[in-house]
Design an enzyme around this catalytic site. Structure first.
Site, PDB file in Angstrom:
ATOM      1  CB  SER A 140     -19.992   1.316   5.669  1.00 39.54           C
ATOM      2  OG  SER A 140     -20.042   2.599   4.770  1.00 39.54           O
ATOM      3  CE1 TYR A 154     -20.375   4.570  10.422  1.00 43.61           C
ATOM      4  CE2 TYR A 154     -19.866   4.981   7.683  1.00 43.61           C
ATOM      5  CZ  TYR A 154     -20.426   4.194   8.679  1.00 43.61           C
ATOM      6  OH  TYR A 154     -21.438   3.353   8.449  1.00 43.61           O
TER       7      TYR A 154
END
Length: 238
Positions: A140, A154
Site C-alpha cells: 500500500s 494500518y
C-alpha cells in the site's frame, strides 16, 4: 538465469484470491495461461469462471500458521512446480496508534506481515529452483506514509510489509528470485470503498493493478521492479 517466456505454463499461488485485487490478479493470470493455486477462506466465493483443471482452490487462513506448508505442498503436488507467490491477503483496522489495543496490533501484524513471510518461507525452495521465481506483495502507499491518524495502525503494518518485500528481494537475488512491492493508494474494493472519500470509479481499479502484477512477473531477471507505487489521486508524497 532469466525466465524463458516460451516455457509454459507457469504456476502462481495467490492469497486472498476470492475477491477484490486478488480475484482480478487471478483472472488476469489465468487469461495469460498461468496455472493457479488460490488460497481462500471461503472457496464458495471463487469466480466460477476460474474453476477448472488449471486452477487449484485450497483453504487458507492468514491468521494461523496451519495452512502455509500444506498449501505449498498441495500446489507442487498438483502442478509440479511453483514460479510465483502473490501475497495479497490483508486487513485494515481503522484505529489510531493510541486507540489500538494489543490484540489489534497482534491481529494486523499476523495477517499483513507474518502471514506473507510464512508463505515465502514455505515457497522459497520451489521459487529458487526455477531460477526465475517471483514474489509480488500487495502492500500500500501506507507503507510509505501515514495519511491520517486513523490509518496509523494500518500504516505500521504496511511499513513492515514493505520492508519484508525488500528483505525478500535481497535474500533471493543471487538465486534469481525477484520480489516486488505493489503499493497502491485507494482501490475500488470493499476495503477501499469503506475508508475512501471518493467515488469508486475515481479509485484505482483492481484490473489495472492486475496488469502491473503481470508486468512484474513477466520481466526478466535483469529488469526487476523493486516497487510499483500507484496513485488514483494526487498524493503529497507519492
Amino acid at each position: 538465469m532469466n525466465h524463458d517466456p516460451q516455457i509454459t505454463p507457469r504456476v502462481a499461488m495467490i492469497s486472498g484470491a476470492s475477491r477484490g485485487i486478488g480475484a482480478a490478479i487471478a483472472r488476469r493470470l489465468r487469461a495469460e495461461g498461468w496455472q493457479l493455486s488460490l488460497g481462500v477462506r471461503r472457496p464458495e466465493e471463487i469466480d466460477p469462471a476460474l474453476i477448472g483443471e488449471h486452477v487449484l482452490v485450497h483453504p487458507y487462513d492468514a491468521t494461523t500458521n496451519a495452512f502455509d506448508q500444506a498449501w505449498v505442498e498441495a500446489t507442487v503436488a498438483r502442478f509440479g512446480r511453483l514460479d510465483a507467490l502473490i501475497n495479497n491477503a490483508g486487513i485494515m483496522i481503522p484505529r489510531t496508534v493510541i486507540e489500538a489495543e494489543d490484540a489489534d496490533i497482534d491481529e494486523i501484524f499476523d495477517i499483513n506481515v507474518k502471514a506473507p513471510l510464512r508463505l515465502a518461507r514455505a515457497a522459497w525452495p520451489h521459487l529458487k529452483k526455477t531460477g526465475a521465481g517471483r514474489v509480488v506483495s500487495v502492500v500500500s502507499l501506507s507503507g510509505h506514509r501515514v495519511k491520517s491518524p486513523g490509518s496509523g495502525l494500518y500504516a505500521m503494518s504496511k511499513f513492515a510489509a514493505l520492508a519484508l518485500s525488500h528483505a525478500l528481494r535481497k535474500e533471493g537475488w543471487e538465486d534469481g528470485v525477484r520480489a516486488t512491492a505493489l503499493c497502491p493508494g485507494l482501490v475500488a474494493t470493499d476495503m477501499g470503498e469503506s475508508v475512501g472519500n471518493m467515488a469508486p470509479e475515481q479509485m484505482t481499479q483492481p484490473e489495472d493493478l492486475a496488469r502491473l502484477v503481470s508486468m512484474a512477473l513477466n520481466l526478466p531477471n535483469t529488469a526487476s521492479l523493486a516497487e510499483l507505487n500507484v496513485n488514483a489521486s494526487l498524493d503529497d508524497y507519492y
